[in-house]
Scaffold this motif. Structure first.
Motif, mmCIF file in Angstrom:
data_model
loop_
_atom_site.group_PDB
_atom_site.id
_atom_site.type_symbol
_atom_site.label_atom_id
_atom_site.label_comp_id
_atom_site.label_asym_id
_atom_site.label_seq_id
_atom_site.Cartn_x
_atom_site.Cartn_y
_atom_site.Cartn_z
ATOM 1 N N VAL A 45 0.854 -1.182 0.000
ATOM 2 C CA VAL A 45 0.000 0.000 0.000
ATOM 3 C C VAL A 45 0.893 1.236 0.000
ATOM 4 C CG1 VAL A 45 -1.761 1.267 1.284
ATOM 5 C CG2 VAL A 45 -1.823 -1.222 1.233
ATOM 6 N N LYS A 46 0.556 2.199 -0.852
ATOM 7 C CA LYS A 46 1.293 3.456 -0.930
ATOM 8 C C LYS A 46 0.440 4.582 -0.361
ATOM 9 C CE LYS A 46 4.966 2.048 -3.186
ATOM 10 N NZ LYS A 46 6.302 2.139 -2.664
ATOM 11 N N GLU A 47 1.078 5.462 0.416
ATOM 12 C CA GLU A 47 0.375 6.623 0.959
ATOM 13 C C GLU A 47 0.235 7.660 -0.148
ATOM 14 O OE1 GLU A 47 2.684 5.055 2.942
ATOM 15 O OE2 GLU A 47 1.118 4.306 4.267
ATOM 16 N N LEU A 48 -0.934 8.278 -0.197
ATOM 17 C CA LEU A 48 -1.231 9.236 -1.245
ATOM 18 C C LEU A 48 -1.967 10.424 -0.637
ATOM 19 C CD1 LEU A 48 -0.917 9.365 -4.345
ATOM 20 C CD2 LEU A 48 -3.161 8.330 -4.536
ATOM 21 N N LYS A 49 -1.383 11.620 -0.782
ATOM 22 C CA LYS A 49 -2.058 12.826 -0.303
ATOM 23 C C LYS A 49 -3.057 13.257 -1.371
ATOM 24 C CE LYS A 49 1.903 14.979 0.402
ATOM 25 N NZ LYS A 49 2.878 16.018 0.788
ATOM 26 N N GLU A 50 -4.218 13.716 -0.934
ATOM 27 C CA GLU A 50 -5.299 14.068 -1.860
ATOM 28 C C GLU A 50 -5.922 15.398 -1.477
ATOM 29 O OE1 GLU A 50 -9.901 12.614 -2.533
ATOM 30 O OE2 GLU A 50 -8.479 11.203 -1.696
ATOM 31 N N GLN A 51 -6.194 16.215 -2.479
ATOM 32 C CA GLN A 51 -6.971 17.441 -2.307
ATOM 33 C C GLN A 51 -8.000 17.498 -3.421
ATOM 34 O OE1 GLN A 51 -4.344 20.877 -2.241
ATOM 35 N NE2 GLN A 51 -4.649 21.105 -0.044
ATOM 36 N N HIS A 52 -9.147 18.070 -3.117
ATOM 37 C CA HIS A 52 -10.216 18.215 -4.102
ATOM 38 C C HIS A 52 -10.638 19.674 -4.104
ATOM 39 C CE1 HIS A 52 -14.372 16.933 -5.703
ATOM 40 N NE2 HIS A 52 -13.511 16.984 -6.692
ATOM 41 N N LYS A 53 -10.311 20.370 -5.191
ATOM 42 C CA LYS A 53 -10.631 21.795 -5.302
ATOM 43 C C LYS A 53 -11.367 22.036 -6.616
ATOM 44 C CE LYS A 53 -6.579 23.602 -2.876
ATOM 45 N NZ LYS A 53 -5.409 24.464 -2.974
ATOM 46 N N ASP A 54 -12.588 22.538 -6.531
ATOM 47 C CA ASP A 54 -13.354 22.922 -7.718
ATOM 48 C C ASP A 54 -13.383 21.818 -8.775
ATOM 49 O OD1 ASP A 54 -13.715 25.445 -6.518
ATOM 50 O OD2 ASP A 54 -11.805 26.138 -7.341
ATOM 51 N N SER A 55 -13.814 20.633 -8.423
ATOM 52 C CA SER A 55 -13.906 19.447 -9.278
ATOM 53 C C SER A 55 -12.555 19.032 -9.879
ATOM 54 C CB SER A 55 -14.959 19.609 -10.386
ATOM 55 O OG SER A 55 -14.493 20.464 -11.404
ATOM 56 N N LYS A 56 -11.469 19.482 -9.277
ATOM 57 C CA LYS A 56 -10.137 19.091 -9.704
ATOM 58 C C LYS A 56 -9.471 18.330 -8.561
ATOM 59 C CE LYS A 56 -5.850 20.992 -11.544
ATOM 60 N NZ LYS A 56 -5.145 22.222 -11.899
ATOM 61 N N TYR A 57 -9.032 17.131 -8.858
ATOM 62 C CA TYR A 57 -8.313 16.336 -7.868
ATOM 63 C C TYR A 57 -6.822 16.595 -8.012
ATOM 64 C CZ TYR A 57 -12.184 13.370 -6.355
ATOM 65 O OH TYR A 57 -13.346 12.896 -5.801
ATOM 66 N N ILE A 58 -6.151 16.659 -6.873
ATOM 67 C CA ILE A 58 -4.697 16.769 -6.847
ATOM 68 C C ILE A 58 -4.194 15.642 -5.945
ATOM 69 C CG2 ILE A 58 -2.712 18.210 -6.291
ATOM 70 C CD1 ILE A 58 -4.659 20.631 -6.475
ATOM 71 N N PHE A 59 -3.297 14.826 -6.468
ATOM 72 C CA PHE A 59 -2.718 13.724 -5.707
ATOM 73 C C PHE A 59 -1.202 13.912 -5.675
ATOM 74 C CE2 PHE A 59 -6.707 11.918 -7.164
ATOM 75 C CZ PHE A 59 -7.170 11.307 -6.009
ATOM 76 N N ALA A 60 -0.598 13.593 -4.532
ATOM 77 C CA ALA A 60 0.851 13.695 -4.387
ATOM 78 C C ALA A 60 1.349 12.524 -3.553
ATOM 79 C CB ALA A 60 1.232 15.014 -3.728
ATOM 80 N N ASN A 132 -3.543 4.329 0.169
ATOM 81 C CA ASN A 132 -4.108 4.784 1.429
ATOM 82 C C ASN A 132 -4.172 6.295 1.299
ATOM 83 O OD1 ASN A 132 -5.069 4.885 3.993
ATOM 84 N ND2 ASN A 132 -3.157 4.291 4.988
ATOM 85 N N ARG A 133 -5.368 6.812 1.020
ATOM 86 C CA ARG A 133 -5.527 8.224 0.690
ATOM 87 C C ARG A 133 -5.745 9.067 1.940
ATOM 88 N NH1 ARG A 133 -9.741 7.526 -4.266
ATOM 89 N NH2 ARG A 133 -10.250 9.663 -3.754
ATOM 90 N N PHE A 134 -4.979 10.164 2.033
ATOM 91 C CA PHE A 134 -5.096 11.107 3.130
ATOM 92 C C PHE A 134 -5.576 12.436 2.552
ATOM 93 C CE2 PHE A 134 -1.974 8.016 4.460
ATOM 94 C CZ PHE A 134 -2.368 7.732 5.752
ATOM 95 N N VAL A 135 -6.760 12.864 2.963
ATOM 96 C CA VAL A 135 -7.323 14.109 2.452
ATOM 97 C C VAL A 135 -6.675 15.283 3.173
ATOM 98 C CG1 VAL A 135 -9.431 15.449 2.140
ATOM 99 C CG2 VAL A 135 -9.501 12.953 1.907
ATOM 100 N N ILE A 136 -6.096 16.173 2.380
ATOM 101 C CA ILE A 136 -5.425 17.353 2.905
ATOM 102 C C ILE A 136 -6.401 18.529 2.790
ATOM 103 C CG2 ILE A 136 -3.389 18.841 2.699
ATOM 104 C CD1 ILE A 136 -2.810 15.832 3.294
ATOM 105 N N PRO A 137 -6.598 19.300 3.858
ATOM 106 C CA PRO A 137 -7.524 20.437 3.787
ATOM 107 C C PRO A 137 -7.119 21.410 2.676
ATOM 108 C CG PRO A 137 -6.781 20.068 6.049
ATOM 109 C CD PRO A 137 -5.975 19.170 5.179
ATOM 110 N N ASN A 138 -8.107 22.064 2.088
ATOM 111 C CA ASN A 138 -7.850 23.004 0.993
ATOM 112 C C ASN A 138 -7.035 24.222 1.435
ATOM 113 O OD1 ASN A 138 -9.204 21.388 -0.803
ATOM 114 N ND2 ASN A 138 -11.132 22.467 -0.586
ATOM 115 N N THR A 139 -7.016 24.475 2.720
ATOM 116 C CA THR A 139 -6.251 25.615 3.227
ATOM 117 C C THR A 139 -4.755 25.311 3.315
ATOM 118 O OG1 THR A 139 -6.682 24.889 5.490
ATOM 119 C CG2 THR A 139 -8.201 26.525 4.541
#
Length: 151
Positions: A45-60, A132-139
């Motif tokens: 399993v790989k850790e993946l940071k996730e953000q969702h802004k204005d119907s755009k996903y960003i993964f890192a 393993n997705r970690f949702v990062i706050p938009n701020t």
């Protein structure tokens, strides 16, 4: 006569205990553990940071590379309307570049338009990993946000 009946009953009881005890001790059913195919059943399993802004996903995420001079090529493939795959490949430096042979971590980033509640897998150098997705706050800045994973 009474002593004979008691002796026969005792003998039958002793015989029953001996036969049942033998069956219980020596003829137990063998329960075998299921075979585990480590290649197919267990995925890293790989850790993946996730953000969702204005119907755009960003993964890192991060990938180990053989040297600090290696770079990463990232491509996003849409497998179905709700399933996406981030493909990350290691790119070797040019042959004339001298570089220390030290395993290093490189960050990759993928941004794309997608509907809510998508399934994302990561394929690194041809090997598919669960995430393993970690949702990062938009701020927060996804590039500098540090995950603290305990355990």
């Amino acid at each position: 006569m009474k002593n004979t009946i008691i002796a026969i009953a005792s003998l039958l009881a002793a015989l029953f205990i001996i036969v049942y005890g033998y069956e219980l001790i020596f003829n137990r059913p063998v329960i075998e553990a299921p075979e585990i195919n480590t290649q197919a059943d267990i995925k890293e399993v790989k850790e993946l940071k996730e953000q969702h802004k204005d119907s755009k996903y960003i993964f890192a995420g991060t990938v180990d590379v053989p040297t600090p001079c290696h770079s990463l090529k990232t491509v996003v493939n849409q497998l179905s309307p709700t399933k996406y795959q981030i493909q990350v490949d290691t790119v070797a430096p040019k042959a004339d570049v001298m570089c220390a042979q030290v395993i290093s971590q490189k960050q990759y980033k993928a941004a794309f338009q997608a509907p809510d509640n998508i399934i994302v897998t990561v394929k690194i150098n041809g090997v598919e990993y669960e995430t393993n997705r970690f949702v990062i706050p938009n701020t927060e800045n996804i590039d500098t946000f540090k995950l603290e994973i305990k355990g």
